[in-house]
Design an enzyme around this catalytic site. Structure first.
Site, PDB file in Angstrom:
ATOM      1  N   LYS A  61      -1.588  -1.536  -4.235  1.00  0.00           N
ATOM      2  CA  LYS A  61      -2.841  -0.546  -4.272  1.00  0.00           C
ATOM      3  C   LYS A  61      -2.412   1.126  -3.981  1.00  0.00           C
ATOM      4  O   LYS A  61      -1.272   1.288  -3.195  1.00  0.00           O
ATOM      5  CB  LYS A  61      -3.642  -0.334  -2.598  1.00  0.00           C
ATOM      6  N   LYS A  64       0.691  -1.149   0.167  1.00  0.00           N
ATOM      7  CA  LYS A  64       0.639  -0.054  -0.407  1.00  0.00           C
ATOM      8  C   LYS A  64       1.069   1.155  -0.020  1.00  0.00           C
ATOM      9  O   LYS A  64       1.678   0.854   0.709  1.00  0.00           O
ATOM     10  CB  LYS A  64      -0.693   0.337   1.056  1.00  0.00           C
TER      11      LYS A  64
END
Ligand code: PBG
Length: 330
Positions: free
Chosen positions: A255, A202
């Protein structure tokens, strides 16, 4: 004599040929639709930065979830907007927190949809960070995140979601050791069968802007660079994924998605677990804004983006386009 050996164009000349030889396709089967839920009844508050998305009270959420199910999308992801926030994000792991209530209702009324919950503290803490904040010197910019003290709170949050009926948890706080802490917590509570979809790679990204408006989770000071990844790094993503798999992640996530297709491809290539990609709020909102301005055909571009995310290697895509794409594929 010149002998033509080329094939590709012959297989592109009409839609039937193109369908026959298509390598990747987006299917509702691989989509997860995210939702924002808040306390109250009969609330459907538009999120201006994310056209077509709303902050929903549980009653209205149920309606949306039924539509999603009827479109053939197997799963939803839940984010909560609590009534009150505090330093320790207490509402994140409260038995009657908003996500816990929403999960119970969905499991009662729409049992045939998979409910995935986002496990993080940032929507629940008054400071908006994903972990416990400790002071480091003077001034608001001087702070530390207490990684290890946060782990127990994340595990408690995950357990409370699963106790309410959640089918899978998605830890997104980027605390080191969070997957292990949650796996251990769930196992000890008897939930050995509940999978973890870890937000493994992330990145500290500008693409989360609209989400922070939607979830009211903008950090009140500082930013998330001390725990989320540097967008310039690629090998580090492999390390993060490796650690999460070792800690017990069943699915790993990259992400954002669109600017990180190379990371998705690498992770897919290197590991043998399902890979999820989060087509985040900013990616969605850019398409909507350009479509509204008449600069692009938003639906066409959305499908192209999701197809590219699949082509890169994602098995699962979490996307705010889920409903519209599933309806257009029908
Ligand atoms: C919670 C969380 C965020 C997103 C998903 N889970 C916000 C953040 O990390 O700042 C972003 C999703 C999106 O932009 O659509 N930590």
């Amino acid at each position: 004599m010149f002998y033509p050996v080329c094939r590709p164009k012959r297989l592109r000349k009409n839609d039937k040929f193109r369908r026959l030889v298509r390598e990747n396709r987006v299917s509702p089967d691989n989509l997860i639709a995210p939702f924002f839920v808040l306390p109250g009844t009969n609330i459907r508050k538009p999120i201006s930065a994310m056209p077509g998305n709303f902050q929903l009270s549980v009653d209205n959420l149920l309606r949306e979830v039924k539509q999603v199910r009827d479109l053939g999308i197997p799963a939803i992801m839940l984010f909560g907007i609590p009534r009150k926030k505090d330093n320790l994000g207490t509402e994140a792991y409260a038995e009657y927190g908003i996500v816990q209530q929403a999960v119970r209702e969905i499991k009662k009324k729409v049992p045939d949809i998979l409910v995935v919950t986002d496990v993080c503290l940032c929507e629940y803490t008054s400071h908006g960070h994903c972990g416990i904040v400790t002071k480091a010197g003077k001034g608001k910019g001087c702070f530390n995140i207490d990684n290890d003290a946060t782990l127990e709170l994340l595990a408690n949050t995950a357990i409370s979601h699963v106790q309410a009926g959640a089918d899978m948890v998605g830890p997104s706080a980027m605390m080191d050791g969070q997957v292990q802490a949650i796996r251990q917590g769930l196992d000890e509570a008897g939930y050995l069968e509940t999978p973890i979809m870890a937000y493994s790679a992330k990145y500290a990204s500008g693409f989360y802007g609209p989400f922070r408006q939607a979830a009211g989770s903008t950090p009140q000071f500082g930013d998330r660079r001390s725990y989320q990844m540097d967008p310039a790094n690629s090998r580090e993503a492999i390390k993060e994924v490796e650690l999460d798999i070792a800690e017990g992640a069943d699915i790993v996530m990259v992400k954002p998605a669109l600017a990180y297709l190379d990371i998705i491809a690498k992770v897919k290539d290197k590991f043998n677990v399902p890979v999820a990609a989060y087509n985040v709020s900013g990616e969605f909102s850019m398409v909507k804004a350009a479509d509204k301005a008449g600069w692009i055909d938003g639906e066409r571009v959305a499908l192209e983006i999701l197809t590219a995310i699949k082509r890169a290697g994602a098995d699962i895509i979490i996307t705010y386009h889920a409903k519209e794409i599933a309806s257009s594929l029908k």
